[in-house]
Design a protein around this motif. Structure first.
Motif, PDB file in Angstrom:
ATOM      1  N   SER A  65       0.971  -1.193  -0.127  1.00  0.00           N
ATOM      2  CA  SER A  65       0.025  -0.147  -0.155  1.00  0.00           C
ATOM      3  C   SER A  65       0.889   1.324   0.157  1.00  0.00           C
ATOM      4  O   SER A  65       0.616   2.081  -0.705  1.00  0.00           O
ATOM      5  CB  SER A  65      -0.722  -0.182   1.080  1.00  0.00           C
ATOM      6  OG  SER A  65      -1.787  -1.123   1.263  1.00  0.00           O
ATOM      7  N   ALA A  66       1.878   1.285   0.878  1.00  0.00           N
ATOM      8  CA  ALA A  66       2.970   2.330   0.694  1.00  0.00           C
ATOM      9  C   ALA A  66       3.508   2.628  -0.367  1.00  0.00           C
ATOM     10  O   ALA A  66       3.808   3.626  -0.929  1.00  0.00           O
ATOM     11  CB  ALA A  66       3.872   2.232   1.861  1.00  0.00           C
ATOM     12  N   ALA A  67       4.082   1.535  -1.156  1.00  0.00           N
ATOM     13  CA  ALA A  67       4.421   1.401  -2.431  1.00  0.00           C
ATOM     14  C   ALA A  67       3.423   2.183  -3.422  1.00  0.00           C
ATOM     15  O   ALA A  67       4.105   3.148  -4.060  1.00  0.00           O
ATOM     16  CB  ALA A  67       4.863  -0.004  -2.916  1.00  0.00           C
ATOM     17  N   ALA A  68       2.239   1.681  -3.331  1.00  0.00           N
ATOM     18  CA  ALA A  68       1.264   2.043  -4.394  1.00  0.00           C
ATOM     19  C   ALA A  68       1.158   3.813  -4.371  1.00  0.00           C
ATOM     20  O   ALA A  68       0.890   4.670  -5.086  1.00  0.00           O
ATOM     21  CB  ALA A  68      -0.015   1.598  -4.270  1.00  0.00           C
ATOM     22  N   GLU A  69       1.044   4.098  -2.743  1.00  0.00           N
ATOM     23  CA  GLU A  69       0.879   5.662  -2.563  1.00  0.00           C
ATOM     24  C   GLU A  69       2.009   6.359  -2.954  1.00  0.00           C
ATOM     25  O   GLU A  69       1.915   7.457  -3.400  1.00  0.00           O
ATOM     26  CB  GLU A  69       0.802   5.738  -1.051  1.00  0.00           C
ATOM     27  CG  GLU A  69       0.322   7.055  -0.724  1.00  0.00           C
ATOM     28  CD  GLU A  69       0.042   7.239   1.160  1.00  0.00           C
ATOM     29  OE1 GLU A  69       0.178   8.353   1.340  1.00  0.00           O
ATOM     30  OE2 GLU A  69       0.028   6.154   1.526  1.00  0.00           O
ATOM     31  N   ALA A  70       3.181   5.776  -2.882  1.00  0.00           N
ATOM     32  CA  ALA A  70       4.523   6.684  -3.475  1.00  0.00           C
ATOM     33  C   ALA A  70       4.761   6.514  -4.941  1.00  0.00           C
ATOM     34  O   ALA A  70       5.612   6.786  -5.601  1.00  0.00           O
ATOM     35  CB  ALA A  70       5.749   6.030  -2.715  1.00  0.00           C
ATOM     36  N   GLY A  71       3.771   5.588  -5.713  1.00  0.00           N
ATOM     37  CA  GLY A  71       3.829   5.462  -7.130  1.00  0.00           C
ATOM     38  C   GLY A  71       5.170   4.572  -7.545  1.00  0.00           C
ATOM     39  O   GLY A  71       5.722   4.352  -8.666  1.00  0.00           O
ATOM     40  N   ILE A  72       5.317   3.437  -6.450  1.00  0.00           N
ATOM     41  CA  ILE A  72       6.300   2.656  -6.920  1.00  0.00           C
ATOM     42  C   ILE A  72       5.616   1.293  -7.183  1.00  0.00           C
ATOM     43  O   ILE A  72       4.891   0.690  -6.539  1.00  0.00           O
ATOM     44  CB  ILE A  72       7.272   2.496  -5.607  1.00  0.00           C
ATOM     45  CG1 ILE A  72       7.958   3.694  -5.236  1.00  0.00           C
ATOM     46  CG2 ILE A  72       8.187   1.538  -5.738  1.00  0.00           C
ATOM     47  CD1 ILE A  72       8.723   3.733  -3.851  1.00  0.00           C
ATOM     48  N   VAL A  73       5.956   0.623  -8.217  1.00  0.00           N
ATOM     49  CA  VAL A  73       5.483  -0.627  -8.412  1.00  0.00           C
ATOM     50  C   VAL A  73       6.483  -1.703  -7.967  1.00  0.00           C
ATOM     51  O   VAL A  73       7.654  -1.923  -7.936  1.00  0.00           O
ATOM     52  CB  VAL A  73       5.930  -1.215 -10.146  1.00  0.00           C
ATOM     53  CG1 VAL A  73       5.338  -2.355 -10.517  1.00  0.00           C
ATOM     54  CG2 VAL A  73       5.038   0.175 -10.895  1.00  0.00           C
ATOM     55  N   MET A  74       5.683  -2.461  -7.110  1.00  0.00           N
ATOM     56  CA  MET A  74       6.175  -3.569  -6.188  1.00  0.00           C
ATOM     57  C   MET A  74       5.576  -4.869  -6.518  1.00  0.00           C
ATOM     58  O   MET A  74       4.424  -4.997  -6.328  1.00  0.00           O
ATOM     59  CB  MET A  74       6.110  -3.243  -4.769  1.00  0.00           C
ATOM     60  CG  MET A  74       7.148  -4.122  -3.812  1.00  0.00           C
ATOM     61  SD  MET A  74       7.214  -3.603  -2.366  1.00  0.00           S
ATOM     62  CE  MET A  74       8.639  -4.720  -1.545  1.00  0.00           C
TER      63      MET A  74
END
Length: 386
Positions: free
Chosen positions: A122-131
């Motif tokens: 969720s933190a990755a999605a919020e930061a625009g990071i594809v994980m």
């Protein structure tokens, strides 16, 4: 009335605590009970010295001591993995670590590994990071978690995080020390647009004298070109006073030469990397720098040494000493050469130039087969060999 006697052990304890924090600025009561107790005993005096002399900040809690270093960001001291053969964090592992910190900022003290993984995504999605959840991504996250576990910020209560590396459905019960997590970041990120912004902010902290003093404490060698001309001139003018101030609290012996300064850790207790050191890479690095000085005479010919020539010298050393060295270390010749030269770069004995060539720096003369230091008749002129 009889005057209270001063504590005869205080000065020695302050030196011990200062050196311990400079070497490893993160200390916990579980891993270093004696150091944390010592830091807590002298917290006010330590904080005052670090603030006034280096513009560092010391944070002390009931079971944690955190020295927040700013103003100098060495490029050769990355986070290293927790393993029998530690290596530098990869970009993916740094990203995973940052996402774990973001995911646990206001989370519960106890969480399941699955919930933590979901929070990280969720933190990755919020930061625009594809994980992704592929093996490589899971391995990076496990590496970050193991680092946090080793430093007392996460504790495994039931089962371990290592299972997640091989099984995306694996679970574990974790205790998260949010109070310690909050101490890990060192810089203010509000308003920063990039990592470069953070680095610029860090380097701007403190006065010119404080900046020069930080370099002396943190780096084995400080050359004239490492500092702005005005800062280097000020450091040279006050070299004697600076040397006394640093040695009194850290035990480092500062030597001044025409080319710059060297801070010598005589007993090795204030250094994160020892040189000369044990092991194949350290042994090869010592032999290599000695051979480069002996064969290429950099004092007479200061031009950079071409990379093929460096590789040739190292190959000769492998041929002569390889039977005594780790076969795994020398199996990959390119990697071995990079590791060996990396040690010399970290110790400020050589510098990389164009096309991989090496420039031998003045401090390397200490490791020449024979060293002669010529003192000048002029009392105001420094000898020219570190």
């Amino acid at each position: 009335m009889t005057a209270a006697r001063s504590d005869p052990q205080r000065d020695g304890e302050l030196v011990t605590a200062t050196r311990a924090l400079l070497t490893r600025p993160w200390r916990t009561a579980e891993a270093d009970p004696d150091v944390v107790a010592l830091v807590r005993r002298h917290a006010d005096a330590l904080d005052a010295w670090f603030t006034q002399e280096l513009n560092y900040r010391l944070v002390v809690t009931a079971d944690t001591a955190r020295l927040v270093k700013v103003g100098h960001v060495p490029a050769d001291r990355p986070l290293r993995t927790i393993s029998t053969t530690p290596r530098a964090f990869t970009p993916a592992e740094y990203t995973a670590l940052a996402l774990v910190l973001a995911a646990t900022t206001s989370g519960p003290d106890r969480t399941s590994l699955r919930d933590l993984v979901n929070a990280v995504h969720s933190a990755a999605a919020e930061a625009g990071i594809v994980m992704d959840t592929d093996t490589a991504s899971r391995r990076a996250l496990v590496t970050a978690l193991r680092w946090l576990i080793a430093h007392g910020m996460v504790r495994e209560l039931d089962r371990g995080v290592g299972l997640y590396e091989h099984d995306a459905d694996a679970d574990a019960l974790l205790e998260v020390r949010n109070d310690r997590m909050a101490l890990l970041p060192t810089g203010a990120v509000v308003g920063a647009e990039s990592a470069d912004d953070l680095l610029v902010r860090a380097r701007e902290r403190g006065s010119s004298s404080t900046a020069a003093r930080r370099r002396l404490v943190e780096d084995p060698v400080v050359l004239a070109g490492d500092l702005e001309p005005a800062r280097f001139a000020e450091l040279r003018r006050h070299a004697g006073d600076e040397a006394r101030r640093i040695e009194a609290r850290t035990g480092l012996v500062v030597e001044a030469r025409e080319e710059g300064f060297a801070a010598l850790d005589v007993d090795g207790g204030c250094s994160d990397v020892a040189f000369p050191g044990s092991g194949t890479v350290a042994h090869a690095a010592l032999l290599l720098v000695s051979e480069l000085i002996y064969q290429f005479r950099p004092a007479e010919d200061p031009d950079p040494i071409p990379w093929p020539s460096v590789r040739e010298v190292l190959a000769e050393l492998v041929g002569e000493y390889g039977r005594y060295w780790s076969k795994a270390a020398i199996a990959d010749a390119e990697r071995f050469a990079a590791d060996v030269v990396g040690v010399l770069e970290a110790m400020r004995l050589v510098a990389r130039e164009a096309e991989g060539s090496l420039r031998v720096l003045p401090a390397a003369a200490r490791y020449a087969p024979a060293v002669t230091v010529t003192d000048s008749d002029d009392e105001d002129e420094q000898p020219t060999l570190l």
